[in-house]
Write an enzyme that holds these catalytic residues in place. Structure first.
Site, short mmCIF file in Angstrom:
data_model
loop_
_atom_site.label_atom_id
_atom_site.label_comp_id
_atom_site.label_asym_id
_atom_site.label_seq_id
_atom_site.Cartn_x
_atom_site.Cartn_y
_atom_site.Cartn_z
N ARG A 244 19.15 -6.22 63.69
CA ARG A 244 17.96 -6.97 64.08
C ARG A 244 16.98 -7.05 62.90
O ARG A 244 16.32 -8.06 62.70
CB ARG A 244 17.31 -6.28 65.29
N GLU A 245 16.91 -5.98 62.11
CA GLU A 245 16.04 -5.98 60.94
C GLU A 245 16.46 -7.08 59.96
O GLU A 245 15.63 -7.82 59.44
CB GLU A 245 16.12 -4.60 60.25
N ARG A 246 17.77 -7.18 59.74
CA ARG A 246 18.28 -8.17 58.79
C ARG A 246 18.01 -9.59 59.27
O ARG A 246 17.60 -10.45 58.50
CB ARG A 246 19.77 -7.94 58.56
#
Lengths: 386, 266
Positions: A244-246
């Protein structure tokens, strides 16, 4: 171009976020960049009041309970801000430090930690990287040793966004003697716990408005009840959280690239050399169109990832590809835009100089380009056995 | 006590306009929405919501006369916090001038009933007349209070407001009901919140037609006293750049000031 996934409601929401960025972030960017920090508590509270910090999280905890396309809108509009530091710090709160808590936390944990994260009453950091373990997460050494109902944490964390002002850390630490990716757990650590300290605020090349710190843990005692998910599952939870961060990083970068290119078009229209506007040189407008084409292609790879993730597919390979492409394209866009600005691109009075500095992070943070290549190689079956 | 806020959908402030040879005007906003809530009305909407929050109004109702598309503007009002929204739409009203529009709005306000305050933005950014609020007041027989920069007090059937005038401020008191038009100094409009947007998109916006209203007087293009005779885009202004040369800053400034006097800029 109209994208079918965005409804009229999504577009209405886009106007709210755009206006928020224009009135609550952009007017303060110069000051916050100079101060090397922005007032996270103040800004997050304003965002929390508008419901911007927990769009996809359950309504029971103050979230919006809506689909991820709302988060796409939020991230795209944050990416248009006049700096990358503040949007990154916001994404740490929404897409890096809290997804595992929201997905795997207990009801009590969510009441205690997720509710203030969504309302903007608490600032979160994600504490994974260490001085000797950045992209190589399996090499972390910070320990959380068992002592009855408590963990005793010792070690150090580095590159921690919001690190000097966070109320809580989502910390990855070793909870057993196993090596490699085994034996790690994700633990929520309140920063007012004795033994926690900020060792140093880092002076970075870009993202100046965001504070980044080295954190120190000296016998920090935290209840085991703060552990997210089963003991020893931290690495797997963090890998899911990384996805999700990416995706967040890529989504913000796409609108950021587009903004930089549009600024360059405007500049090249106004700037005259050898008797005509720069934009009338074929090299300039061809190159700009090449970059816009690449950005558009990346946007649709990213939307494809979102669609398939929502359909429950494993998109690790494609998200890694998108992150790799975004990091490299952002560098290319930044370099070309500065070049087309000439000397003006090299002075701080023009925003393109800041973009050049800020854009460089994407190929390093959230897993470096080389880690993304490793993930793709693994999925292709061409990664050599260690 | 009900409060009505009369709003209007206008072209976006960043819209790009095109006028064709027949005087037909079209616009688009490549970076955003081509139509928005009239920016002046945002202050009126905010004040209507505050009248509910702080002065005991039971309802803050958004009202507009326009096409089906104007529902977008009404949704923004609901997303900001209005309790209800009503669209008045009928081909019989197309082409109305401000008097015609005022007649329709007054009829709609009468139909809502029990309205004590009708709030308007100071003017609309498209027509830019600023006439509609006072014309609505005239039709309703209510007191018009224009250029309102603060609502001081509402009590005993009276309202006290501060008016922002060219040469200062004045405080006036009038018996309710009133029509007020507000200036931007009155408040800082809130953003539509995420939850507000969700609610607004689920709300049903009733559409009233001419048959639903008892409009007193004629409306539509035929009845309009004001009509658009000839619409054209003015030719672009010729501009030139002159760099003031000089040995020192003082000399450059002196030359610049002389030039500005010469050109009658100062």
């Amino acid at each position: 171009m109209k994208i079918a996934d965005f409804t009229e409601e999504h577009e209405m929401f886009r106007q709210t976020v755009r206006r928020f960025v224009e009135t609550e972030i952009n007017p303060h960017v110069e000051e916050w960049e100079a101060q090397r920090i922005f007032p996270a508590h103040e800004l997050f509270k304003k965002m929390g009041n508008l419901g911007l910090l927990g769009l996809t999280y359950p309504e029971e905890y103050g979230g919006g309970g809506v689909d991820y396309w709302y988060q796409v809108v939020l991230l795209e509009e944050l990416g248009r801000a006049d700096c990358a530091g503040v949007p990154m710090a916001i994404a740490v709160q929404t897409d890096m430090a809290t997804p595992a808590l929201a997905e795997f936390g207990t009801h009590e944990q969510k009441q205690k930690f997720l509710v203030p994260a969504i309302s903007g009453d608490a600032v979160f950091s994600i504490a994974v990287s260490e001085p000797d373990a950045g992209s190589d997460v399996a090499a972390i050494r910070t320990r959380a040793d068992s002592d009855g109902e408590m963990y005793v944490i010792n070690g150090s964390k580095m590159w921690i966004t919001n690190g000097t002002q966070a109320d809580y850390l989502t910390l990855l630490a070793r909870t057993s003697g196993e090596h490699g990716y085994r034996g790690m757990s994700l633990i929520i650590v309140p920063t007012d716990t004795p033994g926690f300290s900020v060792s140093r605020k880092l002076e970075k090349m870009g993202n100046h408005s965001s504070d980044t710190a080295i954190l120190s843990f000296d016998n920090v005692r935290v209840p085991k009840a703060n552990r997210i998910g089963p003991e020893g599952q931290g690495f797997i939870l963090q890998m899911k959280q990384f996805q999700r961060e990416r995706l967040a990083g890529v989504l913000m970068s796409i609108s950021g690239m587009e903004r930089a290119i549009r600024m360059t078009i405007d500049y090249c229209r106004q700037r005259k050399t050898f008797g005509k506007p720069l934009i009338e040189n074929q090299w300039i407008y061809f190159r700009i169109c090449e970059l816009l084409t690449e950005v558009e292609a990346l946007r649709h790879l990213t939307y494809h990832c979102v669609r398939e993730l929502l359909a429950g597919e494993d998109m690790t390979r494609e998200v890694a590809m998108a992150k790799l492409k975004a990091g490299r394209l952002a560098r290319e866009v930044a370099d070309t835009c500065v070049q087309f600005h000439g000397g003006m691109g090299y002075v701080e009075e023009y925003p393109i100089a800041r973009y050049f500095r800020d854009a460089r992070l994407l190929s390093i943070g959230g897993g470096a380009d080389e880690i993304m290549l490793g993930i793709v190689a693994k999925y292709e079956g061409i990664l050599p056995e260690r | 006590m009900k409060v009505v806020v009369c709003t209007k959908q206008t072209p976006s402030t960043t819209a790009v306009f095109t006028v064709d040879a027949n005087g037909h005007v079209s616009w688009d906003d490549p970076g955003g929405k081509p139509n928005i809530v009239n920016p002046w009305d945002e202050y009126a909407i905010e004040e209507a919501i505050r009248l509910k929050e702080n002065h005991g109004a039971t309802d803050a109702i958004a009202l507009t006369v326009g096409s089906e598309e104007s529902k977008d503007a009404l949704k923004t009002c609901l997303a900001m916090g209005c309790t209800e929204a009503i669209l008045v739409s009928d081909s019989a009203f197309d082409g109305s001038d401000t008097v015609g529009t005022a007649r329709v709005l007054a009829a709609a306000i009468n139909k809502i009933g029990d309205v004590q305050i009708a709030v308007f933005g100071n003017r609309a950014i498209d027509g830019d007349t600023g006439l509609t609020p006072v014309q609505v007041a005239r039709k309703l027989g209510w007191t018009p209070l224009t250029y309102v920069s603060a609502i001081k007090e509402i009590s005993n059937g009276q309202i006290t407001v501060e008016r922002l005038l060219d040469d200062g401020k004045e405080t006036v008191t009038a018996p309710l009901p009133v029509v007020i038009s507000v200036v931007k100094e009155i408040n800082e409009p809130r953003y539509p919140s995420f939850m507000g947007i969700r609610k607004a998109n689920r709300a049903t916006i009733p559409v009233w037609t001419a048959a639903d209203l008892e409009v007193d007087g004629a409306t539509g293009a035929e009845a309009a006293k004001v009509n658009w005779g000839h619409v054209y885009a003015p030719p672009p202004r010729e501009g030139s750049v002159e760099i003031i040369e000089g040995e020192t800053i003082e000399e450059k400034v002196r030359k610049l000031v002389d030039k500005l006097f010469e050109e009658k800029v100062i």
